[in-house]
Write an enzyme that holds these catalytic residues in place. Structure first.
Site, PDB file in Angstrom:
ATOM      1  N   GLU A  80       4.809 -40.701  56.851  1.00 11.74           N
ATOM      2  CA  GLU A  80       3.614 -39.884  56.990  1.00 11.74           C
ATOM      3  C   GLU A  80       4.012 -38.529  57.550  1.00 11.74           C
ATOM      4  O   GLU A  80       5.176 -38.312  57.911  1.00 11.74           O
ATOM      5  CB  GLU A  80       2.562 -40.578  57.865  1.00 11.74           C
ATOM      6  CG  GLU A  80       3.009 -40.852  59.295  1.00 11.74           C
ATOM      7  CD  GLU A  80       2.026 -41.735  60.066  1.00 11.74           C
ATOM      8  OE1 GLU A  80       1.423 -42.639  59.470  1.00 11.74           O
ATOM      9  OE2 GLU A  80       1.876 -41.518  61.280  1.00 11.74           O
ATOM     10  N   HIS A 130      -2.484 -40.873  64.572  1.00 12.35           N
ATOM     11  CA  HIS A 130      -1.229 -41.177  65.270  1.00 12.35           C
ATOM     12  C   HIS A 130      -0.758 -39.955  66.063  1.00 12.35           C
ATOM     13  O   HIS A 130      -0.840 -38.832  65.565  1.00 12.35           O
ATOM     14  CB  HIS A 130      -0.125 -41.545  64.276  1.00 12.35           C
ATOM     15  CG  HIS A 130      -0.302 -42.895  63.658  1.00 12.35           C
ATOM     16  ND1 HIS A 130       0.240 -43.223  62.443  1.00 12.35           N
ATOM     17  CD2 HIS A 130      -0.943 -44.003  64.089  1.00 12.35           C
ATOM     18  CE1 HIS A 130      -0.067 -44.473  62.153  1.00 12.35           C
ATOM     19  NE2 HIS A 130      -0.790 -44.972  63.130  1.00 12.35           N
TER      20      HIS A 130
END
Lengths: 397, 291
Positions: free
Chosen positions: B209, B247
């Site tokens: 990511e 995150h």
């Protein structure tokens, strides 16, 4: 969490790094009072969480309190790269001899704090790193041992030797002061749980003083439980209303510009859901991660936040149950719908833990469902387009 | 075959009496994981799902020979819990806890290197070797034994891909969640090396990511050291710069850490890149068929 320049410099001051004794003003009258109490020329600086303030006209020199007031009146309320200026720092003006760069940054790859120093101050350090990397000296700090004296010396001499001859004497005269600032900046970084503590520029004044003229500090959000004083500095003004509402509800939310609202569990899946929407030609309206194990009321709050955005023409709900249970999510959706009375169409895709129970609950409510993410995204895009067209037809009629 | 955990894993759960610890211990025991001990200070002598609870990790290890620890303790006690396991001689520590201070993890990862302990996480879903051991929160029902190794920074996106693979009849050796934090105990490269060395793993799925440069480092490693087919995906192609996407580690800063840069690095290394998650299982099937 990013601190404003004035907050960053206050923090530096607390850790023994020399700063100027300026204060922050929220009105032009306050700026005038601060300037007159400081006496002499001052610099009025917009306090915003973005770079490029100088170019945007957000930093100006004033000869005295009258001018400070008129300049502050112009800067307050100014829009700098989408950030509205709500406060200005009024600092005593300084005669600068030369500018330097010094920062403690988290090096994710090395899992350590990296200290970087350069004689190229007041400019974009990433540009320096790309174009003239030899002008940057850096050291990694072992967290168990802490910063060693030799490391501060290495930074100091590294900077000195990379300077052009003409600039060396001024820096050589403050080598020890520089090493002190290095040590104190590392202390700031560790004790305040910062992932970035940057002084740019660190200057030598014409009378030979070392001074932190501008500062940038990012505090680790995960450490705010033990940094209560810093946590109280959070400026809710930099978040959109929806972002604040989401944070208070324990949801992770980012505003975007599209028309398809997204409600997803898990950050990676939420990003992937946005990507799929874009892949099939749609535009996501937001990033929203309801987190693990979300209960029905949290789902309902998430939907309220999404639907408050008038640009949203459909909502894609993508849940892969692990800790989160499909039936809980389904109940949350129905609870929210009862209160919200919206005509925005929903597409729900639930897989994983208790997915069947969740789907059964939604089937009773005649909700659009999808089995794969790709299918759900395409349906949400089509429904959004239809709703948009329906609205424009109403306007024409 | 599998990596990190298998039938010889003797698992200890730190924070076993908490809500999450108890819930997931139940699922792990049910799956057949050999959970030998739990630790919660002050709760020694209790049992959770039949598993004996001890006050300290040292005591638990002395009594049960635990060789892997799983951590569910709250973030502020997390660093202490990891170090307690490392000092008790446990070679593998899996940290599920999220929102752990970055400076704590800087200190802990440095200390672990000196002790030879491997940590996976924090802020991760743990790992599963289907059919032999489930350590963490990845649902066992969506996995099946087979030839694919999976490594990911995400939780639920990993479940999505595991489910798609299993639905297609493609099983897994081990699925490893390395977590979404900026400072991780185990990186893509470590897991890629383990999969490359594992004879049962025939293809590797890597799910990255935005944020940081571990995907780029992993791509360089694949080009140099990995002979097995690798299928990749990078989440966050539509993520705006400067915003943290859930995150702590998922943030594009100063133009670096973009999905586009990572995808380009993957492609240059010969990794098959899926354009969206539903394509991952298709690509795996193709590459396995071709291999």
């Amino acid at each position: 969490m990013n601190l404003y320049e004035y907050q960053a410099k206050q923090l530096f001051g607390l850790h023994g790094i020399p700063i100027k004794e300026g204060r922050v003003a929220r009105t032009a009258a306050e700026a005038r009072d601060i300037a007159s109490s400081l006496g002499g020329p001052v610099v009025v600086k917009a306090q915003v969480h973005t770079g490029g303030r100088g170019k945007a006209g957000g930093v100006k020199l004033a000869s005295g309190s009258d001018e400070a007031e008129s300049i502050a009146a112009k800067i307050l309320g100014m829009d700098i790269k989408g950030h509205r200026v709500g406060q200005v720092l009024v600092d005593p003006a300084v005669d600068i001899d030369s500018e330097f760069y010094l920062a403690c940054v988290l090096d994710r790859g090395a899992r350590r704090i990296l200290i970087m120093a350069s004689g190229e101050g007041g400019v974009d350090i990433e540009q320096v790193a790309a174009e003239t990397p030899e002008r940057i000296t850096s050291v990694h700090v072992d967290p168990g041992l802490g910063l060693q004296s030799y490391q501060a010396r290495r930074l100091a001499y590294g900077v000195l030797h990379a300077l052009p001859d003409a600039r060396r004497p001024a820096f050589a005269a403050v080598l020890r002061d520089f090493q002190h600032v290095v040590a104190q900046l590392y202390e700031t970084c560790v004790e305040e749980d910062a992932t970035l503590a940057e002084i740019n520029p660190l200057v030598i004044t014409t009378d030979g003083q070392m001074l932190a003229l501008d500062g940038k500090v990012t505090i680790d959000d995960s450490a705010l439980f033990r940094q209560q004083e810093l946590a109280s500095l959070r400026d809710a003004g930099v978040e959109t209303g929806a972002e604040r509402q989401a944070r208070e509800a324990g949801l992770s939310y980012v505003d975007l510009d599209g028309s398809i609202g997204c409600l997803v569990n898990g950050a990676g899946l939420a990003m992937a859901t946005m990507d799929v929407i874009k892949f099939f030609g749609g535009e996501p309206a937001n990033f929203l991660d309801i987190g693990g194990g979300a209960q029905a009321d949290k789902v309902a709050e998430a939907l309220r936040i999404i639907l408050a955005d008038a640009r949203v023409n459909s909502v894609l709900i993508n849940i892969f149950g692990g800790i989160t249970r499909g039936d809980e999510v389904a109940r949350g959706i129905l609870a929210a719908l009862e209160q919200l009375d919206t005509d925005v169409p929903f597409v729900v895709r639930i897989e994983g833990t208790n997915a069947e129970e969740g789907r059964a609950i939604l089937a009773d409510a005649a909700m659009n469902t999808a089995t794969t993410l790709a299918e759900g995204a395409q349906l949400a895009i089509r429904l959004a387009d239809e709703r948009k067209q329906g609205q424009s037809q109403e306007v024409v009629a | 075959m599998s990596i990190y955990v298998d039938g010889t894993t003797r698992l200890l759960v730190q924070g076993i009496t908490g809500r999450e610890g108890t819930f997931h211990t139940g699922h792990m025991v049910e799956y057949g994981t050999n959970v030998v001990a739990g630790v919660t200070p002050g709760k020694g002598g209790q049992r959770v799902h039949g598993v004996p609870v001890y006050d300290t990790v040292a005591e638990a290890v002395a009594e049960t020979d635990a060789n892997c620890s799983l951590i569910y303790v709250p973030a502020r006690f997390c660093a202490d819990a990891v170090l307690e396991s490392a000092d008790a001689g446990i070679p593998l520590v899996i940290t599920i806890t999220e929102q752990v201070p970055v400076h704590d993890m800087i200190r802990v990862t440095t200390a672990l290197q000196a002790r030879g302990t491997t940590m996976i996480g924090p802020n991760c879903p743990g790992l599963i070797s289907p059919g032999s051991a489930k350590v963490g929160i990845i649902p066992g029902s969506i996995c099946t034994p087979g030839p694919v190794g999976l490594v990911s920074r995400s939780g639920t996106l990993t479940y999505e891909v595991l489910f798609a693979l299993t639905t297609r009849g493609i099983g897994q050796t081990t699925a490893v969640g390395i977590g979404g934090d900026p400072v991780q105990g185990t990186k893509f490269i470590d897991v890629l090396a383990a999969f490359e060395a594992d004879p049962a793993t025939k293809a590797i799925v890597m799910i990255g990511e935005i944020g940081g440069s571990d995907e780029e480092a992993a791509a360089a490693y694949v080009a140099e050291h990995v002979g097995k087919p690798v299928i990749g995906f990078v989440a966050g192609q539509t993520a705006p710069a400067g915003k943290q996407m859930g995150h702590a580690g998922a943030i594009i800063s100063g133009g670096s850490g973009t999905a586009a840069g990572k995808i380009a690095a993957f492609e240059n290394a010969g990794i098959s890149v899926a354009r969206h998650p539903d394509e991952i299982a298709e690509l795996v099937a193709e590459r396995l068929g071709a291999g």
